[in-house]
Structures are given as structure tokens and as C-alpha cells.
Design a protein around this motif. Structure first.
Motif, PDB file in Angstrom:
ATOM      1  N   ASP A 245     -38.550-117.324  31.023  1.00 55.53           N
ATOM      2  CA  ASP A 245     -39.192-118.024  29.914  1.00 55.53           C
ATOM      3  C   ASP A 245     -40.264-117.143  29.254  1.00 55.53           C
ATOM      4  O   ASP A 245     -40.764-116.189  29.860  1.00 55.53           O
ATOM      5  N   LYS A 246     -40.626-117.500  28.025  1.00 51.61           N
ATOM      6  CA  LYS A 246     -41.749-116.924  27.266  1.00 51.61           C
ATOM      7  C   LYS A 246     -41.573-115.437  27.000  1.00 51.61           C
ATOM      8  O   LYS A 246     -41.067-115.044  25.971  1.00 51.61           O
ATOM      9  N   ARG A 465     -38.057-121.650  36.093  1.00 60.52           N
ATOM     10  CA  ARG A 465     -36.608-121.528  36.260  1.00 60.52           C
ATOM     11  C   ARG A 465     -36.270-120.899  37.606  1.00 60.52           C
ATOM     12  O   ARG A 465     -36.964-119.986  38.058  1.00 60.52           O
ATOM     13  N   ASP A 691     -35.065-124.363  25.362  1.00 63.47           N
ATOM     14  CA  ASP A 691     -35.177-123.397  26.456  1.00 63.47           C
ATOM     15  C   ASP A 691     -35.684-122.036  25.984  1.00 63.47           C
ATOM     16  O   ASP A 691     -36.396-121.346  26.709  1.00 63.47           O
TER      17      ASP A 691
END
Length: 782
Positions: A245-246, A465, A691
Motif C-alpha cells: 500500500d501507499k 496486506r 486498494d
């Protein structure tokens, strides 16, 4: 010279080395019951205490010494500044009784009946007596050692034998020479000899396993440059979805070109053959080991030896009025032990899950960090750090597992030390096995299969995740884990195993005042036979040798257990998951070549002499090795069927590839396989949009993309599993069932084909029994 003075002179002559191999012990002919003297110091055992102890300890010390004297044990006391040494010698009546009881027992050793009782047997008998003589309050020697009434107990090394073993065996220059197993048995007893016999046999049979493993590796190395799979990955322009993520952004599939090449080195058609070979190899290894062991135990006349009978004989020798320790069984205790073992295993599995959380958290932190390299390779770096942390966990849990196993065995109240040792071995190995392999089982069978997909990722606490397999395949992660743990563990174990005893011996020498005493030529040659002239000088010879042995590292009943545990765990690495790491047998072979000499040097030069133990097998370790062989079949079948890409490639070749219809001949049958394994996620899907952030869909070159690919067999529309996924899953399970049944049948055929006892040994036993019966019949007629 009077009779007593003449006797004392011979004792002194024997002590300083003049009367050695003739076994003369005084007036009259040679005693057939006393063993030849191998060293100038004919003492069976040594006890060490500190001088100047408080009155309570001195009282207990003296009470124990008096108990020994009541058993007619000869005690020689020598005080050396802060240390008090007690040299212990058993009278010949003890060994006469032992030999007679051995004759009427099922545990007979014909060689000991016909000749002298070896020094190794003398030491074992005296050690048993010392451990079973109790004070009035019930304390045995073990409790006295814990209370520091005595500081140490040990049997003496024999200098002549030490020198011979060092010359022929316990030195690095003998690393490629054979082992003098018979000499090891004469000096250390059958138990140590069988360990080195097993280790040598295991090392020797690792040669074909290592050769085949290297061939499989070279096979992958020879074809990966021309493989269409590698070419497709390295030349691909496919844009892959972010791995976290990110901070993580989309990336190109060709970024994993190097990893794809490494993966193919271990994940190829040869892996299947190698896994089957290793499963059969494990069976043949055990069957041929049984034959090898039988040949030696027959030659040593211990083939029919019985541990329980031996304990009964030693009980009677120690105390003619003894009562047998009855077998007991408590369902309540067994149930509690089972519950506690289960809780301990749950704790170990919980630690494995903690490692998973560590990798997930580390991946996120690295991905969000300032380093571009760590961000791009966050999953790989997290996997490596997790493997190192797993190794540290193994090191800590080894000590915890030992303490818990001992407590559980004490709670069981086993009937004998042999039963205690068997119970401890099973528990300790089980705990260690779960500590070592629980994380590997997760990587092999769960990693990347429960993490979900774009738009439906599985998250911890709804935030992080779950980690995915490496883009080049799940087998790469398993290989990294195994390689790091195996290399670190073997290297660290060898450094600690050799460096630890060496440092401890050096430290003990620094703490113990060095005595500048030497046995002069006059004492060694004893040109002057007068006892008064040499007694003080030979006391110095004794104390020097006793101090030399005292400064060595201590050993206990489980010292050999540690060696076995290390090697059986290595055997587990060599057979279980070997499909993911074909070079494991080669690493084990290299390690064991040094391990044999390292253990030999340690036992001969760095540690006190182990109490020689009699046995005719390696105990419960044989059953554990057989269990590992069965588990290896299951694990390798699952690794090939589930973890590797062998089955998906097979299905693609014959069902979905360009050669599926059998008409195309100018195209490689695996062309297009990589793209076939990928699914596509589009940013116009609201779930996908949640997501992945917009800035994550920008390549490193600054290109905005509206879709990305990920490795899975899912529909591009609703991300449901495709028919190809279910076909591959069906073939996977069919392969696992077929593989395991074929290999198990091969194992049974191999076990049946190779008799566990050679015909020569069977015939030799028949002749031995016949001769023994004839001799008994002749003796009864007389």
C-alpha cells in the motif's frame, strides 16, 4: 622387603608406568579379572571438592565418602591448595560379581566372560555405583553436585590412548581418512562409537545425494539462458500491480529477470526426479545403516545385549539387597503431559505466526521508507530479515525447549534413566522440529495463497496486506528461508561447538593455579625400587594429571544427545523440502566432513572423558529418522504439487499452450506461459480504486497507467477463479496422490529388498550361540 612393602612397590610401579600391559597386580599370577593397565593412573573415577567449605557441606562430603568405603571402594585423597581430589578404585570382587551375573543374564557379552573386564566397563560400573549411593537424607551424587558439596566428577583420560586417537582420528589433517571405530569403541564405549559410525555412514551416503543435487542444479543452470520462460520474463513490458500500500508503485515484470533465473535453477523438471530420489534414498540409507550397525554389534558381541538386564545387573552389583524399580503408568499424568506438550506446540506455532506479522510489518515500513532500493525490494528484504530473526528464535527456543522437556520428563516419573532419555529425546526433537519447520511450512503451503487479490485483499486488523509470494514464484521464498537458516545454523553451531569448549578450557586454566610439577625420569623408570623414595613424586604425577582432566570441559549424560539432535535436524533439512533446495545434501556433506573431526577433537582433547556406555543401537533416533523419511515423501509431494510451478506448466503445455492441439511444431510449447498466468485489474473498478492510490499507478518513468497485472488465474471482469485454476488444482491433487503412492511403494520395495541384517552376521551369531551352548554343556558335565 616384606609382602606389604612389595605390594605397595608394585602399586607404585604400576602407577608410574613400569607395570603396564602385563596386568600384574601383586603376588601370584596375573588376575584374569583385572583389565590391562593403559595409563600410569589406574583410578576408575575422580571426585573433586573445594577445600575450606562450610561444616555442613564437609559433613555431607565425608558421609558420602564413608558410604563409598562401605562398598569397599578404595579412596585416595589428595589436597591441592583450594581443591580436594578423591581418587576412586573399585575392588576386583565388584567385577567378579558383574561378570558372573553377566554370564547368567540374557545381556551376556561373551568377550567379557572369556577375558578381562575392559576399563570402559569398570568406569561404567563405578559410575553407576556413585550415582546410586545415597546419603541418609536420600541425596544422591547429582543432588550433592547441585549443592556444591562436590564440584566435579569425571573419569580420567588415558594419555596413551589420547595420543593414539589424536594421531589417527582427532586431528584436522585426518579429515579425509577413515575412522578407527574399534578404537573409539574401546575407549569411549559402544554408544559413542555407534554415533560416529552412524555419522560416518550418513556422511558417506550423502555423496550420491549431493552429486544428484548438483546435477539437478547444473541442469537448471544449463537451460535457463535458452528457456522461453526466462526470455518472456526478461523481455516483458507487462506492468504489474503494486506489492504493498501507499509507497509501492506499479513495476515492470522484467524487473524480476534475475530472480526468475534463480527460481528456474531449483524449479524445473529435474526437481521432481530429485525429490523421488531423495525419498527412496532416505529409506535405503536407513536399511543399509541397519546392516552396517549389525555387522559391528555382532563383532563387538553386543548384538543380543539388553539394556534392562544390564541395569538389573548393575543394581545387584551396587546393592545385593536391591529391589527392582517397577514399571508404572498413570493415565492422569499422561493426559496432563499430552496437554502441556500441545500447549507448547501451540506456543511454537504462535511464534511462527509472529514471524509472519514481523515480515508484514517490515515490508510496509521498508516500502514507506526513504530508500528507493529497499522500497522496490521490500518483500525480499523482509523475507531475509525474517529468516535471520527465525534463526535467532531457534537459538533461544532451543534452551527453552530443553528446560520444558526436562520438566515434563521429571513429571512423568519414568522407570529408568534409559526410559527418561527416550522420553526426553522424543519431546525435545518434536519441539525443535516445530521450532525449525513451522515457519517453513507456512512459506511452503500458505504464503501467497490466502492474501486475496486486487479489490479483495486480505488484511490484518483491516490495515496491513498479507505478504505475497515473490514475483518469480513461491519456491524462491522457500529457497531463501532454507538457505539462510541452514547455512547460519550449521556455521553458528560449529563455531559455538568448537570455540565454546576451547574458550571454557582456557578460562578454567586461567582460574586454576598452574602447578610446575613434572614426573622426572627417575619416577618414570623407577630405577630405585624403594617406595619411600618415589611416593611423593608420584603423588605430584597424579595431581598433575587430575588437574589436567579437571580443567577440561564438563560432559553429562546428554552430551551425545546434543550431537545426535544436531545431525538428525540436519537430516530433516536434507530430506524435507529438498525439492526447494537441491543443494542441501551438498551443504550437509561439506559440513559433516568437518563435523566428524570437530566432534572427535572436542571429545578427545577439549572435554572430559565421557562415561563409556554399552548399547547395540542408536536408540529412539532410528524411529525418528524413519518418521522423517515418511514426512519427507509427504512434504516434497506437496512442495512439487502446490508450491512449485511444475503442475501449471504441465497443464499449460498439454491443454492451453501452442502445442495443445499437436499441430504446431515451429513454436516452443511453453511460449506465452507467463502471460497466461497473469490476470488484469482495471482502475475503473471501484474496488480496485480503493486498494490502489492514483500515485501508485505511475511507473518509475512517470507514465500513468489505468491497469496492472497480477499473478493468478482470475477473470478480468469480476476476478472470479477461472476454469483453468480449477483444472490446475485438480491436477495438483492428483499428482500429490500419485507421487506419494509411487514413492511409498518404492520405499517399501527398497526396505524389503535390503535385509536389515547381513547373512554373514546371522551365520556368525548362530556359530557363537552354538559354541556357547557347547561350552556350557561341557562345564555342566564337569
Amino acid at each position: 622387603m616384606t609382602r606389604h612393602r612389595r605390594q605397595a612397590s608394585f602399586e607404585l610401579l604400576e602407577m608410574v608406568g613400569v607395570v603396564k600391559e602385563n596386568g600384574y597386580h601383586g603376588d601370584g599370577p596375573e588376575s584374569p579379572l583385572l583389565p590391562p593397565v593403559h595409563t600410569p593412573l589406574s583410578y576408575d573415577y575422580i571426585l573433586v571438592a573445594r577445600s575450606g567449605e562450610d561444616s555442613k557441606k564437609l559433613k555431607m562430603q565425608q558421609e558420602y565418602i564413608n558410604k563409598l568405603k562401605e562398598k569397599n571402594l578404595k579412596i585416595t585423597k589428595i589436597v591441592d591448595q583450594t581443591l580436594v581430589f578423591y581418587g576412586i578404585q573399585a575392588p576386583k570382587e565388584v567385577f567378579e560379581k558383574y561378570r558372573y551375573l553377566l554370564k547368567v543374564s540374557d545381556a551376556c557379552n561373551w568377550s567379557e566372560q572369556q577375558g578381562t573386564v575392559p576399563l570402559s566397563t569398570r568406569i561404567r560400573i563405578v559410575n553407576f555405583m556413585l550415582n546410586h549411593i545415597a546419603l541418609g537424607n536420600g541425596d544422591h551424587l547429582r543432588e550433592l553436585l547441585k549443592k556444591n558439596v562436590f564440584e566435579a566428577k569425571f573419569c580420567l583420560h588415558e594419555r596413551k590412548c589420547q595420543e593414539e586417537l589424536s594421531k589417527k582420528w582427532a586431528r584436522w589433517t585426518a579429515i579425509f581418512q577413515g575412522q578407527p571405530i574399534n578404537d573409539v569403541r574401546d575407549y569411549f564405549g559402544e554408544k559413542v562409537a555407534l554415533y560416529f559410525l552412524w555419522l560416518g555412514w550418513y556422511t558417506w551416503l550423502l555423496v550420491p545425494a549431493a552429486v544428484v543435487g548438483v546435477i539437478v542444479f547444473l541442469y537448471g543452470l544449463a537451460f535457463f539462458n535458452t528457456s522461453p520462460l526466462i526470455k518472456e520474463v526478461c523481455e516483458s513490458k507487462t506492468i504489474m500491480c503494486p506489492l504493498c500500500d501507499k509507497r509501492c508503485r506499479v513495476w515492470h515484470l522484467n524487473d524480476t529477470c534475475l530472480y526468475a533465473k534463480v527460481s528456474l535453477l531449483f524449479d524445473n523438471e529435474g526437481t521432481v526426479i530429485f525429490a523421488m530420489f531423495m525419498a527412496v534414498w532416505a529409506t535405503l540409507f536407513l536399511e543399509f545403516w541397519k546392516r552396517h550397525r549389525a555387522s559391528y554389534t555382532c563383532a563387538w558381541k553386543v548384538f543380543d545385549w539388553c539394556e534392562e538386564e544390564e541395569d538389573l545387573i548393575l543394581d545387584i552389583v551396587c546393592d545385593p539387597e536391591c529391589k527392582p524399580r517397577e514399571h508404572r503408568h498413570s493415565y492422569l499424568r499422561s493426559t496432563l503431559v499430552l496437554i502441556l506438550v500441545t500447549l507448547m506446540l501451540m506456543l511454537i506455532v504462535g511464534l511462527a505466526q509472529a514471524l509472519v506479522l514481523f515480515r508484514v510489518f517490515t515490508t510496509v515500513q521498508l516500502a514507506e521508507g526513504s530508500s528507493e532500493f529497499l522500497s522496490d525490494n521490500s518483500s525480499t528484504v523482509a523475507m531475509m530479515l525474517g529468516a535471520v530473526l527465525h534463526f535467532l528464535t531457534i537459538t533461544i527456543m532451543t534452551k527453552v525447549n530443553r528446560i520444558v522437556s526436562q520438566k515434563l520428563c521429571y513429571f512423568e516419573e519414568t522407570q529408568s534413566f534409559a526410559a527418561y532419555e527416550r522420553s526426553f529425546t522424543v519431546k525435545m526433537f518434536t519441539f525443535q522440529f516445530f521450532t525449525l519447520f513451522s515457519s517453513l511450512f507456512y512459506v511452503a503451503f500458505f504464503l501467497g495463497r490466502i492474501n486475496g487479490h486486487p479489490g479483495g485483499y486480505v488484511r490484518l486488523s483491516g490495515k496491513w496486506r498479507l505478504e505475497e509470494c515473490h514475483p518469480s514464484g513461491c519456491l524462491t521464498d522457500l529457497f531463501i528461508q532454507m538457505a539462510i537458516i541452514m547455512v547460519l545454523k550449521q556455521t553458528f553451531s560449529n563455531v559455538v561447538e568448537f570455540g565454546g569448549p576451547w574458550f571454557k578450557r582456557w578460562l578454567r586454566q586461567q582460574r586454576t593455579e598452574t602447578l610446575e610439577r613434572t614426573c622426572s625420569q627417575g619416577c618414570n623408570k623407577m630405577e630405585d625400587k624403594d617406595i619411600n623414595l618415589g611416593a611423593e613424586l608420584c603423588d605430584n604425577c597424579k595431581i598433575d594429571d587430575w588437574l589436567r582432566n579437571y580443567r577440561l570441559n564438563d560432559v553429562n549424560a546428554f552430551s551425545l544427545f546434543d550431537e545426535f539432535l544436531e545431525m538428525v535436524i540436519q537430516f530433516s533439512f536434507t530430506t524435507i523440502f529438498v525439492a526447494a533446495f537441491p543443494l542441501a545434501p551438498l551443504l550437509a556433506l561439506i559440513n559433516n566432513i568437518f563435523e566428524i573431526r570437530l566432534d572427535a577433537i572436542k571429545m578427545v582433547s577439549l572435554e572430559r572423558r565421557m562415561v563409556p556406555k554399552k548399547t547395540n543401537h542408536i536408540g529412539v533416533w532410528t524411529g525418528l529418522l524413519e518418521a522423517i523419511g515418511v514426512l519427507a515423501v509427504i512434504a516434497n509431494g506437496l512442495v512439487i504439487g502446490i508450491t512449485s510451478d511444475f503442475i501449471p506448466r504441465l497443464v499449460y503445455r498439454y491443454q492451453y499452450g501452442p502445442c495443445a492441439n499437436g499441430t504446431i511444431t515451429d513454436v516452443d510449447c511453453m511460449a506465452g506461459y507467463i502471460n497466461n498466468t497473469l490476470s488484469v485489474a482495471y482502475m475503473d473498478d471501484q474496488n480496485i480504486y480503493k486498494d490502489f492510490l492514483h500515485e501508485q499507478m505511475v511507473t518509475h518513468s512517470g507514465q500513468n497507467v489505468s491497469y496492472c497485472s497480477y499473478k493468478d488465474y482470475r477473470s478480468n471482469d469480476d476476478h472470479s477463479l477461472t476454469a483453468q485454476f480449477w483444472l490446475i488444482m485438480a491436477v495438483r491433487f492428483a499428482f500429490i496422490v500419485l507421487f506419494e503412492h509411487v514413492v511409498v511403494v518404492c520405499k517399501f520395495i527398497a526396505a524389503w529388498f535390503v535385509p536389515s541384517v547381513p547373512l554373514a552376521v546371522k551365520n556368525q551369531r548362530l556359530f557363537d550361540k552354538l559354541n556357547r551352548l557347547k561350552e556350557e554343556l561341557g562345564a555342566s558335565k564337569v
